[in-house]
Design a protein around this motif. Sequence first.
Motif, short mmCIF file in Angstrom:
data_model
loop_
_atom_site.label_atom_id
_atom_site.label_comp_id
_atom_site.label_asym_id
_atom_site.label_seq_id
_atom_site.Cartn_x
_atom_site.Cartn_y
_atom_site.Cartn_z
N UNK A 1 2.84 -34.86 20.62
CA UNK A 1 2.63 -34.58 19.22
C UNK A 1 3.24 -33.45 18.68
N UNK A 2 3.65 -32.60 19.47
CA UNK A 2 4.34 -31.20 18.92
C UNK A 2 5.83 -32.00 18.29
N UNK A 3 6.55 -32.58 19.24
CA UNK A 3 7.98 -33.26 18.68
C UNK A 3 7.80 -34.12 17.72
N UNK A 4 6.62 -34.87 17.58
CA UNK A 4 6.47 -35.77 16.40
C UNK A 4 6.15 -35.09 15.18
N UNK A 5 5.20 -34.03 15.28
CA UNK A 5 5.17 -33.43 14.09
C UNK A 5 5.96 -32.53 13.50
N UNK A 6 6.82 -32.00 14.36
CA UNK A 6 8.14 -31.20 13.86
C UNK A 6 9.28 -32.10 13.44
N UNK A 7 9.45 -33.51 13.79
CA UNK A 7 10.49 -34.18 13.62
C UNK A 7 9.89 -34.83 12.22
#
Length: 116
Positions: A90-96
């Motif tokens: 979720x963290x990488x998805x949201x930041x990307x």
Amino acid sequence: MNDRTPPLGDTTGLWQAVISAAAGRCQCRGTCGKNHTKDGGRCPTVHGGYVRHGTGPVSLLAAAADPGGLLLPAHRAAALPKRELAAWCPACHDATRRTAAKAQQADGLAGPDALF
């Protein structure tokens, strides 16, 4: 519950196939803004693992592999074939997704579905 329990909506096994192909690990290679260098260039987050003490287990997402694809409307994203999907924490998805949205706004490109 095992560490690869699929979401309730995974009636076709697509989520399971994407997560298995990624070996249960986030496939971000820095598009989130972190370089992940100490982890071999790939996000270390695994499905069912913990990011920090006191947080619940992480559930990986199957979403567009291309950062621009994360901006697709839901009906188009749901139609993507397996080869165009990747496992995201979720963290990488949201930041990307945020980074891709900022880049799209800077280019002045509004998607064709932006008006609807």
